[in-house]
Scaffold this active site. Structure first.
Site, PDB file in Angstrom:
ATOM      1  NE  ARG A  13      -3.800   0.217   0.222  1.00  0.00           N
ATOM      2  CZ  ARG A  13      -4.427   0.629  -0.491  1.00  0.00           C
ATOM      3  NH1 ARG A  13      -4.881   0.096  -1.506  1.00  0.00           N
ATOM      4  NH2 ARG A  13      -5.304   1.950  -0.149  1.00  0.00           N
ATOM      5  CB  ALA A  14       0.503   4.472  -2.054  1.00  0.00           C
ATOM      6  CG  ASP A  15      -2.387   3.308   2.851  1.00  0.00           C
ATOM      7  OD1 ASP A  15      -1.964   2.511   2.699  1.00  0.00           O
ATOM      8  OD2 ASP A  15      -3.747   3.642   2.734  1.00  0.00           O
ATOM      9  CD  GLU A  16       0.065  -0.972   5.060  1.00  0.00           C
ATOM     10  OE1 GLU A  16       0.797  -1.715   4.422  1.00  0.00           O
ATOM     11  OE2 GLU A  16      -0.909  -1.490   5.787  1.00  0.00           O
TER      12      GLU A  16
END
EC number: 6.2.1.36
Length: 661
Positions: free
Chosen positions: A524-527
């Site tokens: 994930r880009a948000d991780e």
């Protein structure tokens, strides 16, 4: 800045057969032909498959229409999912074939033939009709993984109702949110079911959810299946036992428009309320059936799929309930955790039913590996041809273990990428029709025919080979793609998935393309960890850690640091035969620095288990909350509460070290 990416322990493996290797060039040319056909003539490509694989009451008037932003398929066609999954098999040899084979942790076993399933689906459909459910009504299903749960889904589809399945591990607040949003007319649940030696009370949880809604509750009836025959509270006038109203009577399948919603499946958003993902009937059935044959590899009549997922997730919708039965195959399900009551329960099931495809999560494979090789070697797993994994990124170490230990070096390891939103695999391989060279670790393979997946940089240009970018999909989208979001006029859909790259679908994942055209999904880009101006995915660091020979699993989080931006902390589960020590921690740390460069030097914390959801996903937000000393939030989906104590213990030890240093 993005880093150029060299994968840990990367290998390109042969298919295991000299004869197949000689056909490799032809196989890749045939794949290229399918991709070209699906791109140049998408209506012809998908239309011929829909005609071949499904039974339609009325043909469609228009095969495909691109709208803003989604693609509509088989417009005007009439079909019923329940008829295709059950009725159409009864006039041939599949009538007495096993449709669903079920086991529980209590030692119970049940074989449900297609004739049996027809009988049960009609019982459930009749029960729903008696409670006033009709076409377009919503039915919430909160059931354990049993044949009755599958029958309830098919019964809803039979009468034209829209089912909304909630995973049986969710708590009362999650149920309340979903029931209220869907405006469910009926909730189907069970009294209770066994899970890891405990009794999970489902009816009680439903009562708590509906009580919390009070007058806002849209539910008129609760239909209760007596799974364990425990005492439950029954509200007069609202609650009814299935065995009292579920009498057999043939129910004529409702003729549904291809673009009528088949189901709503809620998926958690990063903020705000859960997203109700809607899938159509004709398109969804077409796409999932194709990928059952092609990507899951169940291309032969007697193929058997053992899937460790649950009907509460999209994998359970697509590759437990719908496509295996649509195509007349046999699916094996296990009600409990696949490593309970003993670590090799999953292997025992494969051996007993001679499964040909084993579907599981990447996280589960890591968990099995932790127990060691001997458990696997005690079983004859020679029936397995294909191992399919999805969910989180599949690191190199469990990929290699699955191939060599579980599969004896003779299976095809097919790690797929897809989502609740996409309904069926979008990236992967095609072991059901052709063998393509596998690549190890988190390589998800190639875009599957009809799926136009690319990796772009921040400006929307194709990323250079081995440079991390953003995973996107171009229209026309495959028929199994979601039709939209429930209770949404299109604004939330566009904001969530189409705000970054316009008409391109952006799911929020990092990826890269290598020089051979394989796409690697990196998490994930948000991780993302922000270390000294570098943006590094948590999954990348986890892959580096698990490539160390001592490591079975790892979860990585970032903690704010005044100098570097974030400091990396890794919680590590060791394989059997290794013991935690400061020397081993330093060795793992050095290994990561060697693989990823000196900028990444994680603090290593040893634990016996990681907090995971019951679907096998690591709960990194929970780990970070413990590290930061903040609230861990909703823990109703956690698989093993003892894992929280492990994390807390590791954090306390870290604090002691900091005080004495």
């Amino acid at each position: 800045m993005f880093m150029r990416y060299i994968m840990v322990e990367e290998q390109t493996l042969k298919t295991g057969s000299q004869e197949l290797e000689e056909k490799a060039d032809y196989n890749m040319r045939y794949y290229a032909h399918l991709m070209k056909l699906s791109k140049e003539k998408p209506a012809e490509f998908w239309g011929s498959l829909a005609q071949d694989l499904l039974d339609w009451y009325e043909p469609w008037k228009e095969t495909m229409r691109q709208e803003d932003p989604m693609t509509r398929w088989f417009i005007g066609g009439k079909i019923n999912a329940s008829y295709n999954a059950v009725d159409r098999h009864l006039n041939g040899p599949r009538k007495f074939k096993a449709a669903v084979i079920w086991e529980s942790e209590l030692g119970e076993r049940k074989i449900v033939t297609y004739q049996d399933m027809f009988y049960e689906v009609n019982r459930w459909a009749n029960a729903l009709r008696s409670l006033g459910v009709g076409k377009g009504d919503r039915v919430t299903i909160y059931m354990p993984l049993t044949p009755e749960g599958i029958a309830a889904m098919l019964a809803s589809a039979r009468i034209g109702a829209i089912h909304s399945v909630i995973f049986a591990g969710f708590g009362s607040q999650a149920i309340a949110d979903r029931v209220e949003d869907a405006k469910a007319k009926v909730v189907i649940t069970a009294d209770a079911y066994p899970r890891r030696g405990k009794v999970v009370e489902l009816k009680k949880t439903v009562d708590e959810a509906l009580n919390s809604l009070g007058e806002r509750s849209p539910v008129q009836h609760v239909l209760v299946y007596r799974r364990m025959k425990t005492d439950v509270n029954m509200k007069e006038g609202r609650d009814v036992f299935f065995d009292e109203v579920g009498k057999y009577r043939y129910v004529e399948p409702e003729r549904m428009d291809s673009n009528d919603p088949l189901f709503i499946l809620y998926t958690s958003g990063t903020t705000g309320k859960p997203k109700g993902i809607m899938h159509s009937t004709g398109g969804y059935l077409t796409g999932t059936a194709v990928m059952l044959l092609w990507s899951y590899g169940l291309s032969q009549e007697n193929d058997v799929l053992f899937n460790t997922s649950d009907i509460g997730w999209i994998v359970g919708h697509s590759y437990i309930t719908y496509s295996p039965l649509i195509m007349g195959r046999t699916v094996v399900i296990y009600e409990s955790a696949p490593d309970y009551p003993y670590p090799d329960k999953w292997a025992e099931i494969i051996e007993r039913y001679r499964a040909t495809t084993f579907g599981t999560s990447a996280t589960a494979l890591r968990y099995f590996m932790k127990y060691g090789d001997e458990y696997v070697k005690n079983h004859d797993l020679s029936s397995i041809r294909i191992i399919v994994t999805n969910g989180e990124v599949l690191n190199y170490s469990p990929w290699k273990w699955g191939l060599e230990v579980l599969g004896g070096g003779k299976v095809f390891m097919s790690h797929q990428w897809w989502q609740t939103e996409t309904g069926a695999p979008n990236l992967g391989y095609l072991p059901g029709i052709i063998y393509m060279p596998m690549k190890s670790g988190p390589a998800s393979g190639f875009p599957l025919p009809g799926n136009f997946v690319e990796v772009l940089d921040e400006n929307g240009n194709p990323s250079a080979p081995r440079v991390r970018g953003y995973l996107v999909m171009r229209p026309p989208f495959p028929p199994n793609m979601m039709m939209g979001m429930w209770n949404d006029n299109g604004e939330r859909l566009k904001k969530t998935y189409f705000s970054k790259f316009g008409s391109l679908y952006y799911p929020g994942d990092f990826a890269m393309v290598d020089e051979d055209g394989y796409i690697w999904v990196l998490g994930r880009a948000d991780e993302t960890l922000k270390i000294a101006a570098h943006r590094i995915g948590a999954g990348e660091v986890e892959s580096a850690i698990t490539s160390h020979p001592s490591v079975a699993e790892a979860a990585v989080i970032g903690v704010p640091d005044s100098v570097k931006g974030e400091e990396v902390h890794a919680f590590v589960v060791l394989k059997q035969g290794y013991a935690p020590s400061s020397e081993l921690a330093k060795d793992i740390q050095s290994h990561v620095r060697k693989v990823m460069g000196p900028i990444v030097s994680p603090q290593i914390h040893f634990v016996d288990k990681l907090p995971k959801t019951r679907s096998g996903k690591v709960m990194r937000r929970v780990i970070k909350a413990v590290m930061m000393g903040s609230s861990a939030g909703d823990l109703t989906t956690i698989e093993d509460e003892a894992s929280m104590d492990e994390i807390k213990k590791a954090v306390e030890e870290l604090k002691k070290e900091l005080k004495t240093s």
